[in-house]
Design an enzyme around this catalytic site. Structure first.
Site, short mmCIF file in Angstrom:
data_model
loop_
_atom_site.label_atom_id
_atom_site.label_comp_id
_atom_site.label_asym_id
_atom_site.label_seq_id
_atom_site.Cartn_x
_atom_site.Cartn_y
_atom_site.Cartn_z
N HIS A 242 0.83 -1.21 0.00
CA HIS A 242 0.00 0.00 0.00
C HIS A 242 0.86 1.26 0.00
O HIS A 242 0.58 2.23 -0.70
CB HIS A 242 -0.94 0.00 1.20
N LYS B 106 -9.47 -7.92 8.34
CA LYS B 106 -10.11 -8.20 9.62
C LYS B 106 -9.90 -7.01 10.56
O LYS B 106 -8.90 -6.31 10.46
CB LYS B 106 -9.54 -9.47 10.25
#
Lengths: 185, 286
Positions: free
Chosen positions: A39, A104
């Site tokens: 990212h 998550k």
């Protein structure tokens, strides 16, 4: 589990807008992987005016760093990593049309704002079910940043990967709703 | 005086790395099954059943139960009547970790420097090694790979003595509450109380080596463990944080005497992949 929604990628806006927090889905099709280091590289590439290694429009990015594949297997164990570490990068990709995140744990308010503004869904996969989820991954190919090892960007072909809509494009959040429902204090 | 050569230690560490990551303890599997039956949220119960299935797949395929195969945390008890021959013991343990993570197809998750150079070391070393010198002529090695989804959610507080038992309980429950779904509940909660800053942190980690069903030998602390477990399971976090009644499977507290001015408390959360395997090596006559 009964009542699971079959979800085929690409995750276009018509599909995004129908999903609601708490829905159980089985994801099939092409998805991409990326976690912290990938990212960071993608957002840095954008800042330099460069193209991303893949077009994020209508795509799901799975926050995962798999274990090495054994001979004859497409991938090693491949459960989700904790998503909040991607929070500072995710809104920039959502603004470019990314419609799905699979990970998550909770998300920052700025991620949820971007999801509402541009139309995106956050799915929770079963954390720690790495061996189980690996069975849903039929093909895997590193398409960018191989130097990152387990953090490289991969293109995955998945079949019936189970997940739950944790936060929908309206901002409904199962982490809050579910907790409130079962809280006994 | 007995002797062990490091050539014998390396393959044992190698094997423990793989076994710990492939084979979830029977106590944990049974606890997950009990939780699946007890969970009030049907979606949470389905997750718990899939986690049992995950452990079965990992065992039968000899695949890591979780892709985060952790930093290799090792507790080594070295008998004081033991002489270790060959290379340095720390080097031998790291060599075992290197071989175990490579041969076992385990993920290498260690970076060289916390901030300035986050390049992967490529072999999951160095391990985190805690040594104890104990009576006897054995070497006992416990390997507990620790993933950082749960490790990141731990915390430490230098409580004031005036905060009392409520202070300890509230800090543990608040730490778990703030962690929510991040550490992959259902969790196991390790607590270290007393000692000093680093002692309580090590105790909290060491507490996680217990098997489900073991309790603090002191009946009063055992009661505190039960109280905290009950309070955690009323928080509503549930499996994966999606809501439910099965947030923690156990709370393990380890204590140590402390200073008149202090009451340190550390919390170390373990995910449901609560992995630890141990081996004892006997020294031979030199």
């Amino acid at each position: 589990m009964a009542g699971e929604i079959m979800l085929q990628t690409p995750l276009t806006q018509d599909k995004v807008q129908k999903l609601r927090a708490g829905d159980a889905v089985l994801i099939s099709g092409t998805i991409y992987t990326g976690r912290d280091a990938a990212h960071k590289k993608m957002v840095e590439a954008l800042a330099r005016g460069e193209e991303l290694p893949f077009d994020v429009k209508d795509q799901i990015i799975y926050y995962v760093g798999p274990s090495p594949e054994k001979p004859g297997k497409p991938i090693g164990s491949a459960g989700p990593t904790t998503s909040y570490r991607m929070d500072s990068y995710a809104p920039k990709l959502i603004a470019l049309g990314q419609t799905g995140m699979l990970g998550k744990g909770w998300r920052a308010p700025e991620v949820i704002e971007a999801m509402k503004k541009y139309g995106a869904v956050y799915f929770a996969a079963i954390g720690g079910a790495g061996a189980y989820i690996a069975r849903c991954i039929k093909a895997s190919e590193v398409i960018a940043y191989p130097e990152l090892g387990p953090e490289a960007v991969r293109k995955l072909t998945v079949e019936n990967l189970p997940a739950i809509v944790a936060i929908d494009a309206q901002g409904n959040n199962i982490y809050e709703l579910g907790k409130a429902k079962y809280r006994k204090t | 005086m007995k002797t062990i050569h490091t050539d014998e230690i390396i393959p044992v560490v190698e094997r423990l790395c793989m076994e710990a990551n492939y084979f979830l303890g029977d106590d944990m599997v049974a606890a997950l099954q009990r939780a699946a039956s007890a969970e009030e949220n049907p979606a949470g119960a389905a997750i718990l059943s899939r986690l049992v299935e995950n452990a079965e797949i990992a065992r039968s395929e000899e695949a890591p139960m979780c892709q985060d195969t952790g930093m290799a945390v090792i507790f080594a008890e070295v008998g004081q009547d033991l002489h270790i021959e060959g290379m340095g013991l720390t080097d031998a343990i790291n060599q075992g970790v290197r071989q175990g993570y490579s041969k076992g197809y385990l993920r290498k998750s260690v970076v060289k420097d916390p901030t300035l150079n986050r390049a992967n070391t490529g072999d999951n070393t160095p391990a985190i090694i805690h040594y104890d010198i104990v009576p006897g002529d054995e070497l006992k090695i416990t390997l507990a790979p620790k993933g950082f989804g749960s490790e990141n959610m731990g915390g430490i507080k230098m409580c004031k003595p005036s905060e009392g038992l409520d202070g300890v309980i509230n800090f543990v429950v608040d730490t778990v509450d703030k962690a929510g779904g991040n550490p992959c509940p259902p969790i196991v909660v390790g607590v270290g109380a007393g000692g000093d800053l680093e002692k309580c942190a090590i105790l909290a980690k060491k507490a996680l080596l217990r098997s489900i069903g073991e309790h603090n030998p002191d009946p009063e602390w055992r009661k505190v463990e039960e109280t905290i477990l009950e309070r955690i399971n009323k928080l509503g976090i549930g499996p994966q944080g999606l809501g439910g009644t099965q947030t923690a499977l156990a709370v393990f507290i380890e204590t140590y005497p402390t200073h008149i001015a202090g009451m340190p408390v550390a919390v170390n959360i373990n995910c449901h992949a609560a992995r630890h395997k141990e081996a004892a090596l006997k020294g031979r006559d030199a």
